[in-house]
Write a protein that holds these residues in place. Sequence first.
Motif, PDB file in Angstrom:
ATOM      1  N   SER A  31       0.811  -1.221   0.000  1.00  0.00           N
ATOM      2  CA  SER A  31       0.000   0.000   0.000  1.00  0.00           C
ATOM      3  C   SER A  31       0.843   1.269   0.000  1.00  0.00           C
ATOM      4  O   SER A  31       0.419   2.293  -0.520  1.00  0.00           O
ATOM      5  N   PHE A  32       2.042   1.211   0.576  1.00  0.00           N
ATOM      6  CA  PHE A  32       2.829   2.440   0.588  1.00  0.00           C
ATOM      7  C   PHE A  32       3.965   2.465  -0.429  1.00  0.00           C
ATOM      8  O   PHE A  32       4.483   3.526  -0.741  1.00  0.00           O
ATOM      9  N   CYS A  33       4.342   1.333  -1.017  1.00  0.00           N
ATOM     10  CA  CYS A  33       5.418   1.405  -2.013  1.00  0.00           C
ATOM     11  C   CYS A  33       5.106   0.626  -3.283  1.00  0.00           C
ATOM     12  O   CYS A  33       5.977   0.449  -4.118  1.00  0.00           O
ATOM     13  N   GLY A  34       3.855   0.188  -3.448  1.00  0.00           N
ATOM     14  CA  GLY A  34       3.466  -0.530  -4.654  1.00  0.00           C
ATOM     15  C   GLY A  34       2.603   0.327  -5.556  1.00  0.00           C
ATOM     16  O   GLY A  34       1.906   1.230  -5.102  1.00  0.00           O
ATOM     17  N   LYS A  35       2.681   0.028  -6.856  1.00  0.00           N
ATOM     18  CA  LYS A  35       1.912   0.790  -7.828  1.00  0.00           C
ATOM     19  C   LYS A  35       1.581  -0.133  -9.000  1.00  0.00           C
ATOM     20  O   LYS A  35       2.462  -0.828  -9.518  1.00  0.00           O
ATOM     21  N   MET A  36       0.312  -0.168  -9.400  1.00  0.00           N
ATOM     22  CA  MET A  36      -0.090  -0.933 -10.576  1.00  0.00           C
ATOM     23  C   MET A  36       0.148  -0.061 -11.801  1.00  0.00           C
ATOM     24  O   MET A  36      -0.252   1.092 -11.829  1.00  0.00           O
ATOM     25  N   VAL A  37       0.817  -0.635 -12.790  1.00  0.00           N
ATOM     26  CA  VAL A  37       1.112   0.088 -14.031  1.00  0.00           C
ATOM     27  C   VAL A  37       0.796  -0.824 -15.216  1.00  0.00           C
ATOM     28  O   VAL A  37       0.631  -2.024 -15.065  1.00  0.00           O
ATOM     29  N   THR A  38       0.714  -0.231 -16.395  1.00  0.00           N
ATOM     30  CA  THR A  38       0.561  -0.980 -17.633  1.00  0.00           C
ATOM     31  C   THR A  38       1.791  -0.726 -18.470  1.00  0.00           C
ATOM     32  O   THR A  38       2.153   0.421 -18.722  1.00  0.00           O
ATOM     33  N   GLU A  39       2.448  -1.794 -18.864  1.00  0.00           N
ATOM     34  CA  GLU A  39       3.637  -1.686 -19.699  1.00  0.00           C
ATOM     35  C   GLU A  39       3.474  -2.603 -20.892  1.00  0.00           C
ATOM     36  O   GLU A  39       3.280  -3.806 -20.724  1.00  0.00           O
ATOM     37  N   GLN A  40       3.524  -2.039 -22.066  1.00  0.00           N
ATOM     38  CA  GLN A  40       3.358  -2.782 -23.311  1.00  0.00           C
ATOM     39  C   GLN A  40       2.063  -3.582 -23.299  1.00  0.00           C
ATOM     40  O   GLN A  40       2.014  -4.738 -23.707  1.00  0.00           O
ATOM     41  N   GLY A  41       0.996  -2.969 -22.792  1.00  0.00           N
ATOM     42  CA  GLY A  41      -0.315  -3.592 -22.772  1.00  0.00           C
ATOM     43  C   GLY A  41      -0.503  -4.666 -21.710  1.00  0.00           C
ATOM     44  O   GLY A  41      -1.525  -5.336 -21.686  1.00  0.00           O
ATOM     45  N   ARG A  42       0.479  -4.844 -20.816  1.00  0.00           N
ATOM     46  CA  ARG A  42       0.386  -5.856 -19.763  1.00  0.00           C
ATOM     47  C   ARG A  42       0.375  -5.194 -18.398  1.00  0.00           C
ATOM     48  O   ARG A  42       1.074  -4.212 -18.164  1.00  0.00           O
ATOM     49  N   ALA A  43      -0.402  -5.754 -17.497  1.00  0.00           N
ATOM     50  CA  ALA A  43      -0.449  -5.240 -16.127  1.00  0.00           C
ATOM     51  C   ALA A  43       0.829  -5.620 -15.402  1.00  0.00           C
ATOM     52  O   ALA A  43       1.376  -6.708 -15.602  1.00  0.00           O
ATOM     53  N   ALA A  44       1.315  -4.716 -14.587  1.00  0.00           N
ATOM     54  CA  ALA A  44       2.527  -4.976 -13.810  1.00  0.00           C
ATOM     55  C   ALA A  44       2.400  -4.299 -12.453  1.00  0.00           C
ATOM     56  O   ALA A  44       1.717  -3.290 -12.309  1.00  0.00           O
ATOM     57  N   LEU A  45       3.040  -4.879 -11.475  1.00  0.00           N
ATOM     58  CA  LEU A  45       3.120  -4.289 -10.141  1.00  0.00           C
ATOM     59  C   LEU A  45       4.543  -3.789  -9.964  1.00  0.00           C
ATOM     60  O   LEU A  45       5.493  -4.560 -10.060  1.00  0.00           O
ATOM     61  N   ARG A  46       4.683  -2.501  -9.742  1.00  0.00           N
ATOM     62  CA  ARG A  46       6.012  -1.923  -9.530  1.00  0.00           C
ATOM     63  C   ARG A  46       6.139  -1.545  -8.061  1.00  0.00           C
ATOM     64  O   ARG A  46       5.281  -0.885  -7.491  1.00  0.00           O
ATOM     65  N   LEU A  47       7.215  -1.990  -7.446  1.00  0.00           N
ATOM     66  CA  LEU A  47       7.495  -1.702  -6.039  1.00  0.00           C
ATOM     67  C   LEU A  47       8.748  -0.847  -5.982  1.00  0.00           C
ATOM     68  O   LEU A  47       9.745  -1.153  -6.626  1.00  0.00           O
ATOM     69  N   ARG A  48       8.697   0.207  -5.192  1.00  0.00           N
ATOM     70  CA  ARG A  48       9.841   1.109  -5.106  1.00  0.00           C
ATOM     71  C   ARG A  48      10.022   1.590  -3.672  1.00  0.00           C
ATOM     72  O   ARG A  48       9.066   2.002  -3.026  1.00  0.00           O
ATOM     73  N   THR A  49      11.253   1.516  -3.200  1.00  0.00           N
ATOM     74  CA  THR A  49      11.572   1.982  -1.853  1.00  0.00           C
ATOM     75  C   THR A  49      13.006   2.484  -1.820  1.00  0.00           C
ATOM     76  O   THR A  49      13.831   2.069  -2.633  1.00  0.00           O
ATOM     77  N   GLU A  50      13.296   3.357  -0.903  1.00  0.00           N
ATOM     78  CA  GLU A  50      14.655   3.853  -0.715  1.00  0.00           C
ATOM     79  C   GLU A  50      15.383   3.069   0.372  1.00  0.00           C
ATOM     80  O   GLU A  50      16.557   3.283   0.602  1.00  0.00           O
ATOM     81  N   HIS A  51      14.697   2.175   1.016  1.00  0.00           N
ATOM     82  CA  HIS A  51      15.245   1.455   2.162  1.00  0.00           C
ATOM     83  C   HIS A  51      15.598   0.025   1.756  1.00  0.00           C
ATOM     84  O   HIS A  51      14.731  -0.769   1.394  1.00  0.00           O
ATOM     85  N   ALA A  52      16.870  -0.340   1.835  1.00  0.00           N
ATOM     86  CA  ALA A  52      17.337  -1.657   1.404  1.00  0.00           C
ATOM     87  C   ALA A  52      16.669  -2.788   2.187  1.00  0.00           C
ATOM     88  O   ALA A  52      16.311  -3.826   1.615  1.00  0.00           O
ATOM     89  N   ALA A  53      16.474  -2.605   3.479  1.00  0.00           N
ATOM     90  CA  ALA A  53      15.857  -3.654   4.298  1.00  0.00           C
ATOM     91  C   ALA A  53      14.405  -3.884   3.882  1.00  0.00           C
ATOM     92  O   ALA A  53      13.928  -5.019   3.880  1.00  0.00           O
ATOM     93  N   VAL A  54      13.702  -2.836   3.491  1.00  0.00           N
ATOM     94  CA  VAL A  54      12.316  -2.976   3.028  1.00  0.00           C
ATOM     95  C   VAL A  54      12.295  -3.737   1.705  1.00  0.00           C
ATOM     96  O   VAL A  54      11.454  -4.610   1.497  1.00  0.00           O
TER      97      VAL A  54
END
Length: 90
Positions: A31-54
């Motif tokens: 909920s705080f670092c995930g994002k649903m995106v569409t890439e080349q017509g396909r659904a994808a879940l992108r996760l992004r964080t600045e914290h290595a442990a996370v």
Amino acid sequence: MSFSQDVKNELCHLPLQKTCCMKAELAGLLSFCGKMVTEQGRAALRLRTEHAAVARRLYSLLKQLYRIRLDIVPGKHTGGATAYTMKLTE
């Protein structure tokens, strides 16, 4: 280190035990670092964080709960800090 970094570090080093707790933790992280995106017509879940442990914790949770393996790609975030990006496609 900031207070929030200390808390994330502490939480990420707790042992993974019950499946229900692992799923709840994963839901919170998504909920705080995930994002649903569409890439080349396909659904994808992108996760992004600045914290290595996370990033490591997300990887561990997805691997243990769903046998999903992600590539963790370090990169630069706006402002120069390292950001860890993971992507899951269908």
